[in-house]
Design an enzyme around this catalytic site. Structure first.
Site, PDB file in Angstrom:
ATOM      1  N   CYS A 111     -16.202  50.332  37.327  1.00  0.00           N
ATOM      2  CA  CYS A 111     -15.053  50.036  36.465  1.00  0.00           C
ATOM      3  C   CYS A 111     -15.405  48.967  35.428  1.00  0.00           C
ATOM      4  O   CYS A 111     -15.907  47.898  35.777  1.00  0.00           O
ATOM      5  CB  CYS A 111     -13.867  49.589  37.316  1.00  0.00           C
ATOM      6  SG  CYS A 111     -12.443  49.208  36.283  1.00  0.00           S
ATOM      7  N   ASN A 214     -20.560  63.123  37.542  1.00  0.00           N
ATOM      8  CA  ASN A 214     -19.207  62.965  36.980  1.00  0.00           C
ATOM      9  C   ASN A 214     -19.272  62.664  35.478  1.00  0.00           C
ATOM     10  O   ASN A 214     -20.111  61.905  35.031  1.00  0.00           O
ATOM     11  CB  ASN A 214     -18.488  61.820  37.719  1.00  0.00           C
ATOM     12  CG  ASN A 214     -17.209  61.359  37.021  1.00  0.00           C
ATOM     13  OD1 ASN A 214     -17.118  60.210  36.588  1.00  0.00           O
ATOM     14  ND2 ASN A 214     -16.231  62.238  36.899  1.00  0.00           N
TER      15      ASN A 214
END
Ligand SMILES: Cc1cc2nc3c(=O)[nH]c(=O)nc-3n(C[C@H](O)[C@H](O)[C@H](O)COP(=O)(O)O)c2cc1C
Length: 325
Positions: A111, A214
């Site tokens: 993140c 991803n």
């Protein structure tokens, strides 16, 4: 004991964690309309869980962090994603994940949010590999749940050759790689060419860790191609789920009718309103934008729906469309 990770098909398809999107309201809908092989919760602060529950003694029913880790049986296997820069807090989160009945626990190491990075958590861990390893070990020692990691290919630049072997040395059950650096945020296309290298690093290390790619995958068909080209064990899809809980069913998005979308949206609004403690209906507007799109009258309906502030009012507007719902 075999963990759920070892029982997944190859390739498998995972729902990416997305804060305020893949929440306890949307996940049951996704599990119902097109179930991924594995789901993740949104990330939740392990420090926050510790402080609210153990220090401030906030009741679980009144704790927004506990709301975010609620799940229903149809969502299994489901992994609780936590973040922290402190091994003791990660241990607390992992233990709690086990108590709550999760199938696995995931540590966020990707993140880019500044407030999270300031805590030496999220993507900041790519710059602190020894701490990253400590966190993996802390989670493994604290609970019998399989521990996975979600990360990026580097911080300022791509460092797969160092970062992946280091993570593998902690023997996580799975590593999901968002195929961009921290610096790139989401501004450049995900580099799927790197996934092949990540898989080769795993193979060279003789590791059993599952490798999940991803980034930018729009549907299952593309996910299958990406898995075949890269050798990834699994593919994780995020934004493609916006307005499309059918994503993992493999149904082409173009075949979903306006009526189906509106019925699902009304159901989602109903789930959303039942969240406890409640979330502001303003958070729901992104779903309205995403679901009500793709047919001629959608723009006008979307404008009307933007003014609603409850599930009941939303259903009334939807009913008034005259569509065969
Ligand atoms: C609104 C939003 C919220 C996100 N929240 C999280 C999160 O809580 N934890 C996490 O690891 N990644 C989070 N991500 C990143 C996604 O999991 C995923 O890595 C990223 O969107 C790229 O995949 P995609 O192109 O399939 O969307 C978030 C992304 C978005 C768009």
């Amino acid at each position: 004991m075999q963990s759920f990770w070892e029982k997944l098909p190859k390739p498998f398809f995972a729902l990416a964690p997305m804060a305020d999107v893949t929440d306890a309201a949307f996940r049951p809908l996704i599990a119902k309309y097109g179930k991924p092989d594995v789901l993740f919760t949104e990330f939740v602060s392990a420090d926050g869980l510790f402080h609210t529950r153990e220090r401030a003694k906030v009741k679980d029913e009144e704790n927004p962090l506990m709301r975010d880790v609620k799940f229903s049986e149809i969502e299994r296997p489901i992994v609780m994603q936590i973040f922290s820069g402190k091994p003791a807090m990660i241990a607390y989160g992992a233990k709690l994940a086990q108590e709550l009945g999760f199938d696995g626990v995931d540590i966020n190491m990707g993140c880019p949010d500044r407030t999270i990075e300031k805590q030496s958590a999220g993507a900041a861990l790519i710059k602190h590999p020894e701490l990253a390893l400590e966190l993996i070990r802390a989670a493994q020692e604290a609970s019998p749940l399989p521990v996975s990691v979600k990360t990026r290919v580097g911080y300022h630049y791509e460092i797969l050759d160092e970062w992946i072997p280091l993570l593998l040395s902690g023997e996580p059950s799975a590593i999901a790689i968002h195929l961009r650096t921290r610096k790139e945020m989401s501004s450049v296309p995900a580099d799927w060419g790197l996934m092949k290298r990540a898989v080769a690093l795993r193979d060279r290390a003789g590791s059993k860790t599952l490798m999940i790619g991803n980034g930018d995958v729009k549907d299952l068909e593309e996910a299958r191609v990406k898995a075949a080209e890269s050798g990834a064990d699994g593919v994780m899809l995020g934004r493609a789920i916006f307005g499309n809980p059918w994503l993992f069913s493999g149904r082409p998005a173009s075949g979903i009718t306006p009526a189906e979308k509106l019925v699902a949206l009304a159901e989602l609004a109903h789930n959303f309103e039942k969240l406890s403690p409640p979330k502001s209906f303003a958070t729901f507007k992104k779903h309205i934008k995403a679901f009500v799109s793709g047919w001629p009258e959608a723009a006008e309906l979307r404008t009307r729906l933007m003014d609603v502030t409850s599930a009941e009012a939303l259903s009334a507007v939807v009913q008034a469309t005259g569509l065969d719902l």
